[in-house]
Design an enzyme around this catalytic site. Structure first.
Site, PDB file in Angstrom:
ATOM      1  CG  ASN A   9      19.400  20.949   2.561  1.00 37.84           C
ATOM      2  OD1 ASN A   9      19.502  19.965   2.532  1.00 37.84           O
ATOM      3  ND2 ASN A   9      20.405  21.879   2.666  1.00 37.84           N
ATOM      4  CD1 TRP A  10      13.097  18.632   2.564  1.00 39.79           C
ATOM      5  CD2 TRP A  10      12.950  16.355   2.509  1.00 39.79           C
ATOM      6  NE1 TRP A  10      12.172  18.422   2.073  1.00 39.79           N
ATOM      7  CE2 TRP A  10      11.965  16.925   2.095  1.00 39.79           C
ATOM      8  CE3 TRP A  10      12.813  14.882   2.441  1.00 39.79           C
ATOM      9  CZ2 TRP A  10      10.802  16.333   1.258  1.00 39.79           C
ATOM     10  CZ3 TRP A  10      11.714  14.089   2.127  1.00 39.79           C
ATOM     11  CH2 TRP A  10      10.779  14.899   1.280  1.00 39.79           C
ATOM     12  CE  LYS A  11      20.169  22.920   6.324  1.00 42.16           C
ATOM     13  NZ  LYS A  11      20.690  23.899   7.308  1.00 42.16           N
ATOM     14  CG  HIS A  95      24.457  23.380   2.750  1.00 45.85           C
ATOM     15  ND1 HIS A  95      24.860  23.393   4.192  1.00 45.85           N
ATOM     16  CD2 HIS A  95      23.220  23.989   2.792  1.00 45.85           C
ATOM     17  CE1 HIS A  95      23.758  24.140   4.652  1.00 45.85           C
ATOM     18  NE2 HIS A  95      23.055  24.459   3.848  1.00 45.85           N
ATOM     19  CD  GLU A  97      23.923  22.726   7.572  1.00 41.29           C
ATOM     20  OE1 GLU A  97      23.452  21.652   6.955  1.00 41.29           O
ATOM     21  OE2 GLU A  97      23.114  23.556   8.111  1.00 41.29           O
ATOM     22  CD  GLU A 167      21.735  27.757   2.076  1.00 40.01           C
ATOM     23  OE1 GLU A 167      20.503  27.622   2.342  1.00 40.01           O
ATOM     24  OE2 GLU A 167      22.613  26.992   2.373  1.00 40.01           O
ATOM     25  N   GLY A 173      19.415  28.158  10.234  1.00 43.75           N
ATOM     26  CA  GLY A 173      19.092  27.460  11.329  1.00 43.75           C
ATOM     27  C   GLY A 173      18.764  28.287  12.803  1.00 43.75           C
ATOM     28  CB  SER A 213      16.222  31.978   9.379  1.00 37.86           C
ATOM     29  OG  SER A 213      16.996  31.364  10.146  1.00 37.86           O
ATOM     30  N   GLY A 234      15.567  25.259   4.513  1.00 38.80           N
ATOM     31  CA  GLY A 234      15.950  24.121   5.672  1.00 38.80           C
ATOM     32  C   GLY A 234      14.594  23.642   6.299  1.00 38.80           C
ATOM     33  N   GLY A 235      14.770  24.281   7.564  1.00 35.32           N
ATOM     34  CA  GLY A 235      13.835  23.784   8.560  1.00 35.32           C
ATOM     35  C   GLY A 235      12.201  23.825   8.064  1.00 35.32           C
TER      36      GLY A 235
HETATM   37  P1  13P Z   1      17.208  26.843   7.431  1.00 31.58           P
HETATM   38  O1  13P Z   1      16.055  27.295   6.311  1.00 31.58           O
HETATM   39  O2  13P Z   1      16.667  26.082   8.450  1.00 31.58           O
HETATM   40  O3  13P Z   1      17.892  28.444   8.225  1.00 31.58           O
HETATM   41  O4  13P Z   1      18.297  26.274   6.788  1.00 31.58           O
HETATM   42  C1  13P Z   1      18.924  26.903   5.499  1.00 31.58           C
HETATM   43  C2  13P Z   1      19.647  25.998   4.628  1.00 31.58           C
HETATM   44  O5  13P Z   1      20.835  25.594   5.287  1.00 31.58           O
HETATM   45  C3  13P Z   1      19.288  25.625   3.523  1.00 31.58           C
HETATM   46  O6  13P Z   1      20.171  24.983   2.812  1.00 31.58           O
END
Ligand code: 13P
Length: 252
Positions: A9-11, A95, A97, A167, A173, A213, A234-235
């Site tokens: 997920n590149w956000k 998600h 967020e 999640e 994050g 994470s 994510g990251g």
């Molecule tokens: P991180 O891997 O950056 O913690 O993000 C997880 C996430 O929200 C994937 O959708």
């Protein structure tokens, strides 16, 4: 046997050329190996460019959100049909967020999940508790409520096509990963919920990803848990080497 599924997920990150370079790098490193399902979910404006960069590879394309209506006067929104048109196979829905920053409710997410499945897109539906909810001993009830609300009304066949991503909000994050035991406990609860609502066949088939994470260094242990069927990253999905390291963790 559930095939492991690693999705990035590149956000709201990268620009067009970095997105294309990342996608191309993954496509070439992954080669023809298909023992793990892999997808990338770039910002929607780069979907088309990323589709081209991964064309002919084992990397599938996913979007980060969509609207439940098929077309019409919904300024700024994107439909399931449009996502399919640019080559998406998956769409991330609900998600945390979007739930917490943009105010999406289980009811709104449910409309999207139903519309995605009806159109032929495979939803990755996110659930997870906040730190306050975990510390208040409410993890199980919060996650159960989110699953029941956002997946309401799905047939057994539709449920089997849906991916659930657990999640925990406090792990996203933050570098604070859930321990394999903490994650496995929730994943096992989710699977027994699926067995109660549907049946053992559905419960055994649905893939449940962990997100929060995930890094190359912790992926293998998390993915080695019996009910963890993949990761939503994510990251660490923004670097070819990190993401490839996580995919390697899914194979080990
Ligand atoms: P991180 O891997 O950056 O913690 O993000 C997880 C996430 O929200 C994937 O959708």
């Amino acid at each position: 046997m559930r095939k492991k599924f690693i999705a990035g997920n590149w956000k709201m990150n990268l620009n067009r050329s970095d997105a294309v370079a990342l996608a191309g790098g993954l496509a070439s490193q992954l080669g023809t190996s298909d023992d793990v399902d892999v997808a990338v979910c770039p910002p929607s404006v780069y979907l088309d460019a990323v589709r081209e960069a991964i064309s002919g590879s084992q990397v599938a394309l996913g979007a980060q959100n969509m609207y439940h209506e098929a077309s019409g006067a919904f300024t700024g929104e994107i439909s399931a049909g449009m996502l399919l048109d640019v080559g998406c196979k998956y769409v991330i829905l609900g998600h945390s967020e979007r739930r917490h920053i943009l105010g999406e409710t289980d009811a709104a997410i449910n409309l999207k999940v139903v519309a995605a499945l009806a159109a032929g897109l495979l939803p990755i539906v996110c659930v997870g508790e906040t730190l306050e909810e975990r510390e208040g001993g409410r993890t199980q009830s919060v996650v159960k409520g989110q699953v029941e609300g956002s997946l309401a009304g799905l047939t057994a066949a539709q449920m089997q096509q849906t991916v659930i991503a657990y999640e925990p909000v406090w792990a996203i994050g933050t570098g604070k990963v859930a321990t394999p035991a903490q994650a496995e406990e929730v994943h096992a609860d989710l699977r027994s919920l699926l067995e109660t609502v549907y049946n053992s066949e559905v419960a055994a088939a649905v893939r449940i990803q962990y997100g929060g994470s995930v890094k190359p260094g912790n992926a293998a242990e998390l993915l080695g848990q019996p009910n963890i069927d993949g990761a939503l990253v994510g990251g660490a999905s923004l670097q070819v080497d990190d993401f490839m390291g996580i995919i390697a963790g899914a194979k080990s």
